[in-house]
Design a protein around this motif. Structure first.
Motif, PDB file in Angstrom:
ATOM      1  N   LEU A  34       0.836  -1.207   0.000  1.00 34.72           N
ATOM      2  CA  LEU A  34       0.000   0.000   0.000  1.00 34.72           C
ATOM      3  C   LEU A  34       0.869   1.254   0.000  1.00 34.72           C
ATOM      4  O   LEU A  34       0.545   2.237  -0.680  1.00 34.72           O
ATOM      5  CB  LEU A  34      -0.922   0.001   1.213  1.00 34.72           C
TER       6      LEU A  34
ATOM      7  N   ILE B 296      -7.921   6.089   2.742  1.00 33.45           N
ATOM      8  CA  ILE B 296      -8.170   4.880   1.949  1.00 33.45           C
ATOM      9  C   ILE B 296      -7.368   3.705   2.500  1.00 33.45           C
ATOM     10  O   ILE B 296      -7.884   2.581   2.625  1.00 33.45           O
ATOM     11  CB  ILE B 296      -7.837   5.146   0.461  1.00 33.45           C
TER      12      ILE B 296
ATOM     13  N   HIS C  58      -8.924   2.489   5.574  1.00 26.54           N
ATOM     14  CA  HIS C  58     -10.159   1.787   5.236  1.00 26.54           C
ATOM     15  C   HIS C  58      -9.865   0.366   4.741  1.00 26.54           C
ATOM     16  O   HIS C  58     -10.543  -0.586   5.141  1.00 26.54           O
ATOM     17  CB  HIS C  58     -10.893   2.574   4.151  1.00 26.54           C
ATOM     18  N   ILE C  59      -8.862   0.234   3.877  1.00 27.35           N
ATOM     19  CA  ILE C  59      -8.503  -1.084   3.345  1.00 27.35           C
ATOM     20  C   ILE C  59      -8.010  -1.999   4.458  1.00 27.35           C
ATOM     21  O   ILE C  59      -8.392  -3.172   4.551  1.00 27.35           O
ATOM     22  CB  ILE C  59      -7.435  -0.945   2.242  1.00 27.35           C
ATOM     23  N   GLN C  60      -7.153  -1.468   5.311  1.00 26.82           N
ATOM     24  CA  GLN C  60      -6.598  -2.288   6.392  1.00 26.82           C
ATOM     25  C   GLN C  60      -7.662  -2.701   7.393  1.00 26.82           C
ATOM     26  O   GLN C  60      -7.660  -3.840   7.867  1.00 26.82           O
ATOM     27  CB  GLN C  60      -5.471  -1.519   7.084  1.00 26.82           C
TER      28      GLN C  60
ATOM     29  N   GLY D 164     -10.747  -3.129   6.671  1.00 28.36           N
ATOM     30  CA  GLY D 164     -11.547  -4.130   5.974  1.00 28.36           C
ATOM     31  C   GLY D 164     -10.913  -5.505   6.038  1.00 28.36           C
ATOM     32  O   GLY D 164     -11.597  -6.514   6.188  1.00 28.36           O
ATOM     33  N   LYS D 165      -9.567  -5.554   5.940  1.00 27.05           N
ATOM     34  CA  LYS D 165      -8.863  -6.839   6.030  1.00 27.05           C
ATOM     35  C   LYS D 165      -9.022  -7.453   7.424  1.00 27.05           C
ATOM     36  O   LYS D 165      -9.160  -8.662   7.579  1.00 27.05           O
ATOM     37  CB  LYS D 165      -7.381  -6.639   5.709  1.00 27.05           C
TER      38      LYS D 165
ATOM     39  N   GLY E 229     -14.865  -5.331   4.384  1.00 25.94           N
ATOM     40  CA  GLY E 229     -14.438  -4.698   3.138  1.00 25.94           C
ATOM     41  C   GLY E 229     -15.491  -3.860   2.462  1.00 25.94           C
ATOM     42  O   GLY E 229     -15.804  -4.070   1.302  1.00 25.94           O
TER      43      GLY E 229
ATOM     44  N   LYS F  59     -17.414  -0.563   0.696  1.00 28.82           N
ATOM     45  CA  LYS F  59     -16.987   0.181  -0.479  1.00 28.82           C
ATOM     46  C   LYS F  59     -16.573   1.612  -0.139  1.00 28.82           C
ATOM     47  O   LYS F  59     -16.861   2.127   0.938  1.00 28.82           O
ATOM     48  CB  LYS F  59     -18.106   0.193  -1.509  1.00 28.82           C
TER      49      LYS F  59
ATOM     50  N   PHE G 115      -5.028   1.706  -8.578  1.00 30.29           N
ATOM     51  CA  PHE G 115      -5.779   0.805  -7.703  1.00 30.29           C
ATOM     52  C   PHE G 115      -5.796  -0.629  -8.232  1.00 30.29           C
ATOM     53  O   PHE G 115      -6.031  -1.566  -7.470  1.00 30.29           O
ATOM     54  CB  PHE G 115      -7.205   1.324  -7.531  1.00 30.29           C
TER      55      PHE G 115
ATOM     56  N   ILE H 147      -8.088  -3.459  -6.532  1.00 27.01           N
ATOM     57  CA  ILE H 147      -9.313  -2.700  -6.300  1.00 27.01           C
ATOM     58  C   ILE H 147      -9.842  -2.183  -7.632  1.00 27.01           C
ATOM     59  O   ILE H 147      -9.134  -1.488  -8.354  1.00 27.01           O
ATOM     60  CB  ILE H 147      -9.070  -1.534  -5.319  1.00 27.01           C
TER      61      ILE H 147
ATOM     62  N   SER I 229     -15.151  -1.602  -6.035  1.00 22.27           N
ATOM     63  CA  SER I 229     -14.869  -1.273  -4.634  1.00 22.27           C
ATOM     64  C   SER I 229     -14.729   0.228  -4.426  1.00 22.27           C
ATOM     65  O   SER I 229     -14.944   0.714  -3.318  1.00 22.27           O
ATOM     66  CB  SER I 229     -13.578  -1.963  -4.191  1.00 22.27           C
TER      67      SER I 229
END
Length: 997
Positions: free
Chosen positions: A172, A219, A222-224, A226-227, A232, A234, A256, A261, A281
């Motif tokens: 990332l 972002i 948010h991604i981390q 979600g993991k 996860g 949108k 992305f 993504i 996403s």
């Protein structure tokens, strides 16, 4: 002789004759008196800050304008004096043109306020030629309430810059910060809030602060998250302009993709947008398309269930002329987020902006706490900017621009070893200024001072790639230009050469300032006024546009700083110094568009009574600013009772307007409000309520295509269409080539321009690039209006205009008239070739597909290459081949009974039907899908009984219901199967049935 001059206007013919003791000359004197230039003025004042006042002046001519007496125009002077009539606070010329002598004129300007506040100012209007032609208006400040003091900007702490390695996920980190080793001071200070929490955040920072990096931190967080949770949800990015969104899509698509993504862009079609939202996403959108999605129940549900991060870029646009749409979307998102958070679905809103004086109010509006609202002063730019503001005393626009030419050249020569961008106020001025500088450089001792390629042969190869004549003249001297009139090829080449350093100077039309993704060491703003055809005068750039232009100067020169020169009218220098060196405030314009947005809230069930209307307003930015700057919003008392009364009156007037437009109904008993069909249609297609009212009142059973074109042209959605200086001559010339007469005596209105653009599109006339850009805007709005017209015509049971609107939809997509050959929808088939095809029996696209021998006879003389043959075959295969079978389900039909018809679609190749439309003349940025209307109508009385729109092959069958006629007897209704995108594939079937007693 002591009779007051201004009293002469009040005397009759007889009284004037008696006054001069010559009754026979009373009529002549009356005529001369009423030709004497006289203007009435009214003023509306709005304090912007405690030291700057905005004045909106309305000027109404009150005399008989005669060309033989007054000529082509009369010049006046607007002068604002202080209370003692000692100091002139503002002055500017005003020209009353003969062709607009009977209309009201609106002028906006700012004047300074002083402490202590004076009791009044005087606005005077003087004729430039006529003695005694003077109007004076005192503007009292007795009831003027100044805005509350703004909160102090956020202090920038002296912190050690954080390295980007604090982001542990290397993938990332390398994706979003590939060439960044450490964050700047602003990002370092806000890092923990953005990356360490999931709270709403407002970041208002000066240009050049790389605010988008703040979005990247959100972002990544948010991604981390979600993991970790496995959910996860949108993400959605909303940019204020379509050009900004498209630039972000181009920049982010591959970015992305590296981390798996997928991103998509909304286009305003609900079915398409719901699919985009489901399959991607990260969703990119403009306020308009986001508004269309969030006003639909399916869109709301999708957002509440799966959206976790909402990024609003350049939120300062909420204070602009189209800011009401941003305000409506963000306010609705806040409501959706609040409802979702109650269900333990965590949603986050992150807003980015330039430095704002009232950032705290913006932060409160988006739900960011005081600690999470960061507002850094404009002087805290990460890279120093040497800013120079120079005023020019020439009052004529042309003279002022000429006076700026030499200072512009000097500003460019100071940075001759670096790159420079010059913003100009019009396309013509862009070309003229670029040529003037090129000529000056050519005659200087160093003609190659802006060139990095000295080899003439190599430069010649570059110039040979260009289409524009002016570019060919300026590029050899290292000077490029960008306007809307350039072809895509020229635009891409010039931008790339500037990025590569081949050319060092770039002149850009100011309208493109937000469309470019370029940086520079040196920026020159060559004039800060542009011509607005809607008000027919030169007006100032928005302050946010000026600040954005200064922000493009973000690359360091040899001294480690960037430079910016702003050349403007002398009277504006203090205004620009105030708001460029300090944070500027933004205010809401939501109340002026409340009718449309409140209608949307009522139509979707969000508001059900008058108290709900008040609750709806409490979510808006307008509500938060109401008591902070009461005079700006015409609020007489900023206490609780005053605000309650103000909101009650505002809502009552809005509901009354909506009821008059037949969009809603209200109940006086329980104060409830209910949506009507017109209101739902306006919301579904995101068009204005006064437009649906106009359509509803104008439709008739006999209205056909030409009448619909004229009706569409008068829609309120086109009021902001650009009207350029002297453009009416070109439009009049184009109108002479059109098949149908444009009903106007002057081409200076948006309605006449829209009519010309639509007819020229259906006629496939070639227009200049500027008009092509305008046509793109018109066509996109027109398709929404046509869909609304179909629904409104159906509600009135008008068959002819409903079918005409469907045909217009096809004509708009394919750029053809209904009478043209449908074969012209295929590539390389011109009108003459279509006639040849007709003589061979090839009348339709179906014939072209099936009659191989005849098709080969037509194509052989064209000598198409393999790629061209592939394009032809591809277009032919995309044409829809759909059959239809129907069955009358209802038996023994009686009067007024519901009749059912079962329809089954026979799709020859379902995979082929999923392909996008072949429409090379329609300006769409994304692939489009076709849709179909199923219409049940009685052509004998021109009535429509049912309309349904379907998407194929997703809906292989359909049941349509309609009411049987009230009288017994034999009937023959017709079933129409109409495409919205292609001509020549419509089908019509007769449905005979009997209505029993």
């Amino acid at each position: 002789k002591d009779f007051p001059f201004d009293r002469l206007y009040d005397l009759s013919v007889a009284e004037l004759g008696e006054l001069i003791r010559m009754p026979a000359y009373g009529r002549d004197l009356y005529k001369f008196v009423h030709r004497f230039p006289r203007l009435d003025i009214t003023a509306h004042i709005q304090p912007i800050t405690r030291s700057i006042l905005k004045i909106e002046l309305t000027i109404t001519p009150d005399f008989e304008y005669k060309r033989s007496v007054h000529g082509a125009g009369q010049q006046f002077w607007i002068v604002v004096e202080d209370v003692d009539a000692e100091d002139i606070l503002h002055y500017e010329p005003f020209v009353l043109e003969a062709k607009f002598a009977q209309e009201e004129h609106f002028i906006t300007f700012t004047v300074p306020l002083f402490d202590p506040l004076p009791p009044q100012y005087f606005i005077r209007l003087y004729s430039d030629r006529w003695l005694m032609s003077e109007t004076t208006l005192p503007v009292s400040f007795r009831k003027l309430a100044l805005p509350k003091a703004f909160a102090k900007p956020t202090d920038l702490f002296d912190l050690k810059h954080l390295p980007t390695t604090v982001i542990k996920d290397k993938t990332l980190r390398d994706t979003f910060f590939p060439n960044v080793k450490q964050f700047n001071a602003i990002h370092t200070q806000i890092f923990q809030t953005l990356y360490g929490t999931s709270s709403p955040v407002l970041l208002a920072a000066p240009p050049g602060s790389e605010k988008i990096h703040a979005a990247y931190l959100a972002i990544i967080r948010h991604i981390q998250m979600g993991k970790k949770t496995g959910a996860g949800p949108k993400m959605m990015y909303m940019g204020p302009l379509e050009s900004i969104v498209q630039n972000k899509f181009s920049e982010w698509q591959n970015l992305f993709k590296k981390i798996g993504i997928h991103i998509g862009v909304l286009n305003g079609d609900l079915k398409h947008d719901l699919k985009i939202f489901e399959e991607n996403s990260l969703i990119l959108t403009t306020p308009l398309f986001c508004n269309m999605l969030t006003t639909q129940s399916k869109g709301k549900r999708a957002i509440q269930e799966s959206l976790g991060l909402f990024i609003i870029d350049e939120i300062q646009f909420v204070g602009g002329k189209d800011g009401h749409m941003i305000e409506a979307v963000v306010s609705r998102m806040r409501q959706l987020f609040a409802a979702a958070n109650k269900n333990h679905i965590r949603m986050r809103m992150v807003a980015l902006s330039t430095s704002l004086a009232n950032a705290r109010d913006v932060g409160d509006w988006i739900g960011a706490s005081k600690d999470n609202s960061f507002n850094f002063h404009p002087r805290l730019r990460p890279r120093p900017l040497e800013l120079s503001i120079r005023g020019f005393h020439q009052l004529s626009f042309t003279s002022r621009m000429l006076a700026m030419s030499n200072p512009t050249l000097l500003a460019l020569q100071k940075n001759s070893h670096g790159n420079s961008i010059v913003f100009t106020p019009s396309q013509n001025q862009t070309k003229y200024a670029a040529k003037e500088v090129a000529l000056a450089v050519a005659g200087s001792p160093d003609p190659l001072q802006f060139v990095t390629i000295s080899d003439e042969e190599e430069m010649g190869k570059l110039v040979a790639q260009l289409e524009d004549k002016t570019l060919r003249q300026t590029i050899p001297y290292g000077i490029g230009l960008l306007t809307e009139a350039l072809s895509e090829n020229d635009k891409n080449l010039v931008e790339q050469w500037y990025k590569d350093g081949i050319i060092r100077v770039l002149f850009i039309h100011s309208k493109l300032a937000w469309s470019i993704a370029l940086k520079s060491q040196n920026v020159v703003v060559m004039g800060t006024k542009y011509y607005d055809g809607n008000v027919r005068r030169f007006i100032d750039y928005a302050i946010m546009d000026i600040i954005h232009m200064t922000g493009i100067a973000s690359e360091p020169n040899s001294d480690g700083a960037s430079t910016c020169f702003i050349f403007c009218q002398a009277s504006k220098t203090s205004y620009y110094r105030e708001f460029i060196y300090n944070p500027y405030p933004i205010e809401s314009h939501f109340r002026f568009f409340l009718t449309d947005h409140l209608n949307a809230a009522i139509s979707t069930g969000g508001v059900k009574n008058k108290q709900g209307c008040v609750n709806y307003l409490t979510w808006t930015f307008f509500y938060r600013r109401l008591n902070k700057n009461p005079n700006y919003y015409d609020l007489s008392a900023a206490n609780h009772e005053g605000i309650s009364e103000y909101l009650s009156d505002l809502i009552q007037q809005t509901l009354s307007d909506l009821e008059d437009s037949h969009c809603i109904t209200t109940s006086s008993e329980d104060h409830s409000v209910s949506p009507q069909n017109l209101g739902r249609i306006a919301t579904h297609y995101s068009i204005q309520t006064n437009t649906v009212e106009l359509i509803s009142s104008s439709l008739s059973k006999r209205l056909k295509v030409t009448g619909l074109i004229d009706l569409i042209s008068h829609a309120s959605e086109f009021e902001e269409l650009p009207l350029r200086q002297n453009e009416e001559k070109l439009l009049s010339k184009i109108a002479g080539k059109l098949p149908y007469r444009v009903n106007t005596t002057s081409f200076v209105t948006a309605a006449s321009k829209v009519n010309v653009l639509l007819q020229s599109h259906y006629s496939r006339l070639r227009l200049n690039r500027a008009l092509e850009v305008d046509k793109k805007i018109v066509l996109k709005i027109t398709q929404r209006l046509l869909a609304a017209i179909v629904d409104i015509a159906a509600s009135h049971m008008h068959l002819t205009p409903a079918l005409a609107a469907m045909e217009l939809s096809q004509m708009g997509i394919q750029a053809l008239w209904k009478k043209d050959s449908p074969l012209m929808q295929l590539p390389f088939i011109s009108k003459s070739i279509a006639k040849e095809c007709d003589s061979l029996g090839l009348k339709t696209v179906f014939d072209m597909s099936e009659m191989d021998e005849e098709r080969d006879k037509v194509l052989a003389p064209l000598e198409l290459s393999k790629s061209e043959m592939f394009e032809f075959a591809n277009a032919l295969n995309r044409y829809p081949y759909i059959g239809l079978n129907y069955e009358l389900v209802s038996k023994n039909i009686t009067a007024d009974e519901i009749v059912e018809i079962r329809i089954v679609f026979d799709i020859e190749d379902e995979e082929e039907q999923v392909k996008s439309i072949f429409a090379p003349f329609y300006p769409s940025d994304q692939p489009m899908r076709d849709s179909w209307w199923v219409v049940i109508g009685d052509p004998t009385v021109r009535e429509v009984h049912a309309v349904k729109k379907v998407s194929l092959p997703e809906q292989p069958s359909l049941t349509v219901e309609f009411y049987a006629p009230p009288d017994p007897g034999e009937y023959k209704f017709h079933l129409y199967f109409m495409c919205d995108s292609y001509l020549g594939c419509d089908q019509e079937f007769e449905i005979p049935f009997k209505v029993n007693q």
